[in-house]
Design an enzyme around this catalytic site. Structure first.
Site, PDB file in Angstrom:
ATOM      1  CG  HIS C 217     -14.016 130.627  66.521  1.00 40.41           C
ATOM      2  ND1 HIS C 217     -14.771 129.494  66.610  1.00 40.41           N
ATOM      3  CD2 HIS C 217     -13.025 130.333  65.667  1.00 40.41           C
ATOM      4  CE1 HIS C 217     -14.273 128.560  65.829  1.00 40.41           C
ATOM      5  NE2 HIS C 217     -13.214 129.038  65.234  1.00 40.41           N
ATOM      6  CE1 TYR C 221      -8.364 126.956  64.931  1.00 38.67           C
ATOM      7  CE2 TYR C 221     -10.197 128.456  65.321  1.00 38.67           C
ATOM      8  CZ  TYR C 221      -9.606 127.453  64.576  1.00 38.67           C
ATOM      9  OH  TYR C 221     -10.252 126.944  63.491  1.00 38.67           O
ATOM     10  CG  HIS C 368     -18.443 120.736  66.879  1.00 43.10           C
ATOM     11  ND1 HIS C 368     -17.616 120.298  65.869  1.00 43.10           N
ATOM     12  CD2 HIS C 368     -17.989 121.964  67.219  1.00 43.10           C
ATOM     13  CE1 HIS C 368     -16.724 121.233  65.600  1.00 43.10           C
ATOM     14  NE2 HIS C 368     -16.918 122.253  66.411  1.00 43.10           N
ATOM     15  CG  PHE C 369     -18.515 121.616  72.717  1.00 39.47           C
ATOM     16  CD1 PHE C 369     -18.624 120.893  73.867  1.00 39.47           C
ATOM     17  CD2 PHE C 369     -19.520 122.544  72.409  1.00 39.47           C
ATOM     18  CE1 PHE C 369     -19.703 121.045  74.694  1.00 39.47           C
ATOM     19  CE2 PHE C 369     -20.607 122.697  73.235  1.00 39.47           C
ATOM     20  CZ  PHE C 369     -20.703 121.945  74.380  1.00 39.47           C
ATOM     21  CG  HIS C 370     -18.376 116.406  74.646  1.00 34.81           C
ATOM     22  ND1 HIS C 370     -19.509 117.170  74.721  1.00 34.81           N
ATOM     23  CD2 HIS C 370     -17.927 116.313  75.927  1.00 34.81           C
ATOM     24  CE1 HIS C 370     -19.752 117.512  75.978  1.00 34.81           C
ATOM     25  NE2 HIS C 370     -18.797 117.004  76.738  1.00 34.81           N
ATOM     26  NE  ARG C 433     -25.117 124.209  73.449  1.00 39.53           N
ATOM     27  CZ  ARG C 433     -24.095 125.042  73.186  1.00 39.53           C
ATOM     28  NH1 ARG C 433     -24.131 125.827  72.114  1.00 39.53           N
ATOM     29  NH2 ARG C 433     -23.041 125.088  73.951  1.00 39.53           N
ATOM     30  NE  ARG C 434     -25.036 126.107  76.743  1.00 38.43           N
ATOM     31  CZ  ARG C 434     -24.529 127.301  76.510  1.00 38.43           C
ATOM     32  NH1 ARG C 434     -25.303 128.284  76.136  1.00 38.43           N
ATOM     33  NH2 ARG C 434     -23.251 127.525  76.670  1.00 38.43           N
TER      34      ARG C 434
END
Lengths: 40, 155, 550
Positions: C217, C221, C368-370, C433-434
């Site tokens: 996590h 950041y 989300h992470f894109h 996913r994946r």
């Protein structure tokens, strides 16, 4: 002192409205997924 | 350090919202038993097939209103014969793995469990609607990951 | 302009970053076509190999090398030229990180490490994959310590003074990074490497996962904070104003040190081995780390409004029209910020304890992470690239390049909007996913997912294709600004490092007392992790031997 003064008086009404738009997106998305969770 | 008046309003709104979110999920989780899947039980990953309840995988009726479903996940499928359970009854899923990490995920339900070798994941769920539900693995487990699926029938 | 040796170090970092970007985005576009069943890979190449390469090269390598290029340039700019030791260690850091990268990449290409960038045990890759990853981390530590050394020298020469905002934020990010890496270093050195080389037979899987996410996590950041540095210190300069509030900017960064680390369990909410109490405690801590981002949102809009009003904007939103939309350096970052609104909101949902069951490991997470690292972070980096490379090479950033830059960021936005929206919707419907192409034996539920107007393979493939075109335009700009465009001769042609002025007169000194923040961070980490990790070790089930399932 002078700096503080200017920071107090600076007009940020647009900022307040804009951040609340962000806030509404956050709350709306969260509530939508929460309702999906409850429905499952 | 100086906060503009509007920033105080905004941060108060934000923090209150976050507290509300946390309270909603916290109360629902701990007072209405809606915690996510988990559990602290362990198992020898090499002796799964000899260890209860996985020595006899599938559906077992525990009492009038409760059923237990034991499932063994392995690359690339589930050892879970005859998955038929009634609607409106509490179903307790217990899942473990004999090899790598998998998931046991039932489409369109709250059942979305990580399956970790050496651990038993538990989730209680009550189906409302009869039908055939797709079960799939959503944690990458190897070449056949996207083929790893089965079905549960709710009657 | 900063000293020649630093320019060279930074340019090498950028060269590696964009080589990784080129290969990584190519792997990305291949994936959408495989998922679409429009592309059959040759027998020696597997979907999951491509997926591993895409994740490692973009999420880990592109970001890391870019971040250090930005830090090295900015630290030299704001604190002065590096001494010989700082330069030497920056080079050593670069080479060690690069060696690790090459080692890991070779293992992926050789098919020895199709374990994705999360490398969850007991999937067992070739031991050299883990050695490569360890070297990447160690290399970044060497580079980090070089920058910390440079900062310490400056502090000694400027006793009692607050450091410039850019340097403060860089050091914050590095402190966060070093504390975060302890988890992944522990699991890779003491669990994965001995096990992968056969020195131990089994591995404690749940412990390895928890140590990974202790790192995983704050890793996000580590990507996000450099983007925030640009938002706080570069954007105001592009707008012709000062930093909105130096002290609040520093406070936000300090809060990231405290709350971005003791939160890893929110990636493990649906798994066994961690009791609900500890999961929920970390959920609460995760919500604390949202606060500095709320502060950042306010600071950004305030910066925009102050600038717009100064330029004559009136009324509630008149300032908005006065923003420098024709400046690609600004518009790129503005779009990046806009993407972070749904991106951040999605993150709050992911961390909301049982709500995670709706989205965990579905395509929602990919979406989300894109729209977090893939656009807010990546497009901020693109916006920085437009001036950072010409600034370092002394070349001109021509009008034509500026126009191409606009084409690039607009195509990236459109591609990402299509692809990530499709992924979010598909994920909510339950698509995992994946996965390579799969219809789950034409199961009606699976058929239904991909039948929507937005939620279908075609939208994702069109989005992915546009993104790839955008990436190639960026590569063209990178190559032109690095090697081809004419050198700047007049002062107007020179590309500047747009670093805003920050008024530190009201900033309390204790904000830069690192020992306070590191101590509180350590205390929070111990509270959040000591008991559950001890339990995982003391009550461990028999370990797992390795599996190669690809």
């Amino acid at each position: 002192m002078d700096k503080k003064q200017s920071n107090h008086e600076v007009n940020l009404k647009g900022t307040l409205v804009s951040v609340f738009f962000v806030g509404i997106v956050i709350v709306a998305m969260w509530v939508a997924v929460y309702l999906m969770y409850v429905a499952r | 350090m100086h906060f503009h008046k509007y920033e105080k309003i905004w941060l108060s709104f934000g923090i209150v919202s976050l507290i509300v979110f946390l309270s909603v999920v916290g109360v629902s989780a701990f007072s209405q038993n809606h915690t996510p899947s988990g559990g602290m039980d362990t198992i020898d990953p090499e002796k799964v097939n000899e260890t209860a309840p996985f020595d006899n995988p599938g559906v077992t009726q525990l009492d009038e209103d409760t059923y237990q479903v034991a499932i063994v996940a392995l690359a690339f499928g589930y050892n879970a014969p005859d998955l038929r359970v009634p609607a409106g009854k509490e179903i307790i899923f217990k899942v473990t793995s004999t090899d790598v990490v998998h998931s046991f995920t039932i489409d369109d339900t709250k059942v979305n469990m990580m399956v970790v070798p050496g651990r038993i994941t538990t989730k209680s769920y009550t189906f409302e609607e009869p039908g055939k539900y797709l079960i799939l693995c959503n944690e990458y487990c190897g070449t056949g990951h996207h083929m790893m699926s089965t079905e549960i029938e709710v009657y | 302009m900063i000293a020649q040796p630093e320019r060279k170090i930074a340019l090498w970092h950028l060269g590696v970053a964009y080589t990784a970007f080129l290969i990584g985005t190519l792997m990305g576009v291949l994936q959408v076509f495989i998922r679409n069943d429009a592309l059959q890979l040759p027998a020696w190449l597997d979907y999951y190999q491509i997926l591993t390469a895409h994740g490692v090269l973009l999420a880990l390598i592109y970001t890391t090398f870019f971040i250090f290029a930005f830090f090295i340039t900015g630290m030299s700019k704001s604190l002065g030229s590096f001494g010989p030791k700082v330069r030497l260690f920056s080079w050593i850091g670069l080479w060690v990180t690069l060696l690790g990268t090459v080692m890991a990449t070779v293992m992926i290409i050789a098919g020895e490490a199709s374990v994705l960038y999360t490398f969850y045990a007991p999937l067992k890759a070739n031991g050299f994959y883990y050695v490569g990853l360890a070297l990447v981390i160690i290399g970044t530590w060497v580079s980090s310590f070089a920058l910390v050394g440079h900062y310490i020298v400056w502090r000694r020469k400027n006793k009692g003074q607050l450091s410039p905002l850019f340097a403060f934020m860089t050091i914050t990010t590095i402190v966060l990074w070093i504390i975060a890496c302890l988890g992944v270093v522990a699991t890779v050195l003491f669990q994965y490497i001995p096990w992968a080389f056969g020195w131990t037979d089994t591995i404690n899987v749940e412990l390895s996962r928890s140590l990974f996410w202790y790192f995983g996590h704050p890793l996000v950041y580590f990507w996000l904070l450099p983007a925030y540095i640009a938002w706080y210190t570069i954007v105001p300069k592009l707008l012709g104003v000062k930093v909105f509030s130096d002290s609040l900017a520093r406070l936000a960064f300090v809060l990231f040190i405290l709350f971005s680390i003791p939160v890893g369990f929110h990636h493990q909410l649906t798994e066994p081995g961690i009791s609900n109490f500890w999961k929920f405690l970390q959920v609460v801590l995760t919500f604390m780390v949202i606060v500095p981002s709320l502060m950042t949102a306010f600071s950004m809009f305030a910066t925009f409004e102050i600038s717009g009003r100064k330029k004559g904007g009136t009324g509630l939103f008149g300032w908005f029209k006065k923003l420098p939309w024709r400046d690609v350096r600004f518009t790129s970052i503005f779009i990046a910020m806009a993407f972070f609104i749904p991106g951040g909101a999605g993150g709050i949902i992911n961390a909301s304890f049982q709500l995670n069951e709706v989205v965990h490991n579905t395509l929602w997470i990919v979406g989300h992470f894109h729209i977090t690292v893939g656009t807010p972070v990546a497009m901020t980096f693109m916006g920085l690239t437009f001036w950072l490379i010409p600034y370092l090479t002394g070349r001109r950033f021509t009008k034509r390049m500026q126009r191409l830059g606009f084409v690039q960021i607009i195509t990236w936005s459109i591609g990402m909007l299509l692809m990530s929206t499709a992924q979010h919707v598909l994920g909510l419907m339950g698509a995992p996913r994946r996965t390579a192409y799969s219809g789950y034996n034409d199961h009606p539920s699976a058929m239904e997912w991909f039948d929507g107007i937005i939620s279908n393979h075609v939208t994702m493939a069109i989005g992915g294709t546009i993104l790839f075109l955008s990436a190639m335009i960026l590569m063209y700009i990178v190559i032109m600004t690095m090697f081809v465009l004419p050198k700047a001769e007049t002062p107007e042609q020179m590309v500047e490092f747009p670093l805003a002025e920050s008024d530190m007169s009201n900033t309390p000194k204790w904000l830069e007392n690192w020992w306070i923040w590191i101590s509180i961070a350590a205390a929070l980490i111990i509270i959040a992790y000591a008991i559950p990790l001890t339990h995982m070790i003391q009550h461990a089930p028999p370990g797992s031997k390795g599996f190669i399932t690809w």
